[in-house]
Design a protein around this motif. Structure first.
Motif, short mmCIF file in Angstrom:
data_model
loop_
_atom_site.label_atom_id
_atom_site.label_comp_id
_atom_site.label_asym_id
_atom_site.label_seq_id
_atom_site.Cartn_x
_atom_site.Cartn_y
_atom_site.Cartn_z
N LEU A 42 35.20 31.44 34.29
CA LEU A 42 36.21 31.84 35.27
C LEU A 42 36.31 33.36 35.19
O LEU A 42 36.03 33.96 34.16
N VAL A 43 36.72 33.97 36.28
CA VAL A 43 36.65 35.43 36.35
C VAL A 43 38.02 36.06 36.11
O VAL A 43 39.01 35.68 36.74
N HIS A 44 38.05 37.00 35.20
CA HIS A 44 39.29 37.66 34.82
C HIS A 44 39.90 38.46 35.97
O HIS A 44 39.20 39.17 36.69
N CYS A 45 41.23 38.36 36.09
CA CYS A 45 41.98 39.17 37.04
C CYS A 45 42.90 40.09 36.25
O CYS A 45 43.85 39.62 35.62
N ALA A 46 42.59 41.37 36.26
CA ALA A 46 43.34 42.33 35.44
C ALA A 46 44.77 42.52 35.93
O ALA A 46 45.63 42.96 35.17
N MET A 47 45.05 42.19 37.17
CA MET A 47 46.39 42.34 37.75
C MET A 47 46.86 40.99 38.29
O MET A 47 46.81 40.75 39.50
N PRO A 48 47.34 40.12 37.43
CA PRO A 48 47.69 38.77 37.89
C PRO A 48 48.86 38.75 38.88
O PRO A 48 48.93 37.85 39.73
N GLU A 49 49.79 39.70 38.79
CA GLU A 49 50.93 39.76 39.72
C GLU A 49 51.71 38.45 39.76
O GLU A 49 52.06 37.93 40.82
N MET A 50 51.92 37.88 38.58
CA MET A 50 52.70 36.65 38.47
C MET A 50 53.18 36.51 37.02
O MET A 50 52.67 37.17 36.12
N ALA A 51 54.18 35.63 36.85
CA ALA A 51 54.67 35.33 35.50
C ALA A 51 54.09 34.00 35.04
O ALA A 51 53.73 33.16 35.88
N VAL A 52 54.03 33.79 33.73
CA VAL A 52 53.54 32.51 33.20
C VAL A 52 54.34 31.36 33.82
O VAL A 52 53.79 30.31 34.16
N GLU A 53 55.65 31.58 33.99
CA GLU A 53 56.48 30.48 34.51
C GLU A 53 56.24 30.20 36.00
O GLU A 53 56.73 29.20 36.52
N ASP A 54 55.47 31.05 36.65
CA ASP A 54 55.11 30.76 38.05
C ASP A 54 54.02 29.70 38.17
O ASP A 54 53.78 29.18 39.26
N VAL A 55 53.34 29.41 37.07
CA VAL A 55 52.28 28.39 37.11
C VAL A 55 52.90 27.03 37.41
O VAL A 55 53.82 26.59 36.71
N ASP A 56 52.44 26.40 38.47
CA ASP A 56 52.96 25.08 38.85
C ASP A 56 51.78 24.14 39.04
O ASP A 56 51.04 24.25 40.01
N LEU A 57 51.62 23.22 38.09
CA LEU A 57 50.48 22.31 38.13
C LEU A 57 50.91 20.88 38.43
O LEU A 57 50.16 19.93 38.21
#
Ligand code: FNR
Length: 350
Positions: A34-49
């Motif tokens: 998977l390809v790294h994104c140096a500027m994710p522009e999100m918080a860990v808590e934004d992950v919704d699976l």
């Protein structure tokens, strides 16, 4: 009478401590970057699976795939891991219900609803066992434990290594057809570590199957487990075939290519980390499945041990999403990825 149950406990012993993941076997997930994104522009808590499976809501796209039942010890494994699945919002499957089909007094070792009232729950039966039970017998097994669906397992590789195993694999699709007519989208067809490829998947879907767990090569090898129990010719054949199968990464990528988006695909077989879960989701899985690592964590540390192991996996999964700049599985699939080495050969051939 106790042959099935005794075999189950022998299997558990071998899986707990034996060399059941042959070195050299691979999921080929190491060929996926998977390809790294140096500027994710999100918080860990934004992950919704969050997702749905068998009509139920899951917090994570994870399935504890069917392992056991039939003995006291097996009952404890089922209850502990079902409790963990309930607490964390994963799906859970019991192991082959053959032992309870043969002796109803063993039902309690599969009964997890007391500890997991809302979990998405799968029953489990072998393809050729389902022939003997028929549709009604199979439905009774599901109903007896309050399951939401039935996993039908395919294991020709294991059977051929088992001295007492099946030798006749005719009419399989006909059995699936009858079951799918009865159970519809409650039926899941799974392998047990040798993988379901695109041609078989396509035929299953044409018959109406809507859930497939590819269960590929790279993790627990049932050929190896049977090799360890066998002697003579069977042991030699077990050694010869313990690297037989379609690696999990190749299975999930090619099956997704061959079936429509409406088919729910589970990728299992050798998935051990959150990053690997992220990779199979990127390759087209709706859920990732795991058996051996959670079983081993339960054996050594009970519910707490299994929760600790799962905690690392969930943290790794969230981290992989953040570092690719993905809030959801749908976003993850849109991100670039690099496929290298042997996996490229499989994708070209299948
Ligand atoms: C299994 N597996 C399995 N599958 C199935 O359909 N019915 C079963 O009864 C069992 N029994 C079983 C027992 C134990 C102890 C293990 C570890 C596994 C196979 C399992 O669901 C899965 O397909 C494979 O093990 C591959 O996943 P892992 O173990 O590599 O994560």
């Amino acid at each position: 009478e106790d042959i099935t149950a005794k075999r189950k406990d022998a299997h558990l012993d071998l899986c707990a401590t034996g060399d059941v993941e042959p070195t050299g076997n691979s999921t080929l997930l190491e060929c996926v970057r998977l390809v790294h994104c140096a500027m994710p522009e999100m918080a860990v808590e934004d992950v919704d699976l969050t997702t749905t499976f068998l009509g139920k809501r899951l917090r994570y796209p994870l399935l504890v795939t069917g392992m056991t039942g039939g003995t006291e010890r097996a009952g404890a494994v089922n209850r502990d891991l079902a409790l963990v699945a309930e607490r964390h919002g994963l799906a859970f499957g019991v192991g082959s219900q053959r032992a309870m089909a043969e002796d109803a007094s063993r039902t309690a070792s599969y009964a997890v609803r007391q500890v997991a009232p809302t979990v998405a729950l799968l029953g489990n039966i072998g393809l050729y066992q389902a022939v003997r039970l028929g549709v009604d017998g199979s439905r009774r097994l599901m109903d007896a434990i309050g399951a939401d669906g039935l996993a039908l397992h395919l294991n020709a590789g294991q059977e051929l290594t088992q001295p007492e195993g099946d030798r006749d694999f005719r009419d399989g699709y006909r059995v699936v057809e009858a079951l799918v007519r009865a159970f519809g989208d409650r039926l899941l067809v799974k392998e047990t570590g040798c993988g379901i490829g695109p041609d078989v998947a396509r035929r299953l879907v044409d018959l109406g199957v809507r859930n497939i767990d590819v269960s590929g090569l790279g993790g627990t090898s049932w050929v190896r487990v049977e090799q360890l129990r066998a002697s003579g010719v069977q042991a030699e054949l077990g050694a010869e075939f313990s690297a037989w199968g379609i690696p999990t990464a190749a299975a999930i990528a090619t099956v997704r290519r061959s079936v429509g988006a409406e088919v729910r695909l589970v990728a299992s077989g050798g998935i051990r980390t959150g990053l690997e879960v992220a990779k199979v989701l990127a390759l087209g899985a709706d859920l990732a499945g795991m058996a051996l690592p959670l079983f081993r964590a339960q054996q050594t540390g009970g519910v707490e041990g299994a929760e600790a192991a799962l905690g690392v996996i969930l943290a790794g999964l969230r981290q992989a999403l953040v570092l690719t700049g993905s809030r959801s599985c749908a976003e993850l699939r849109q991100r670039p990825r690099v496929v290298t080495g042997e996996l490229k050969d499989w994708l070209a051939a299948l």
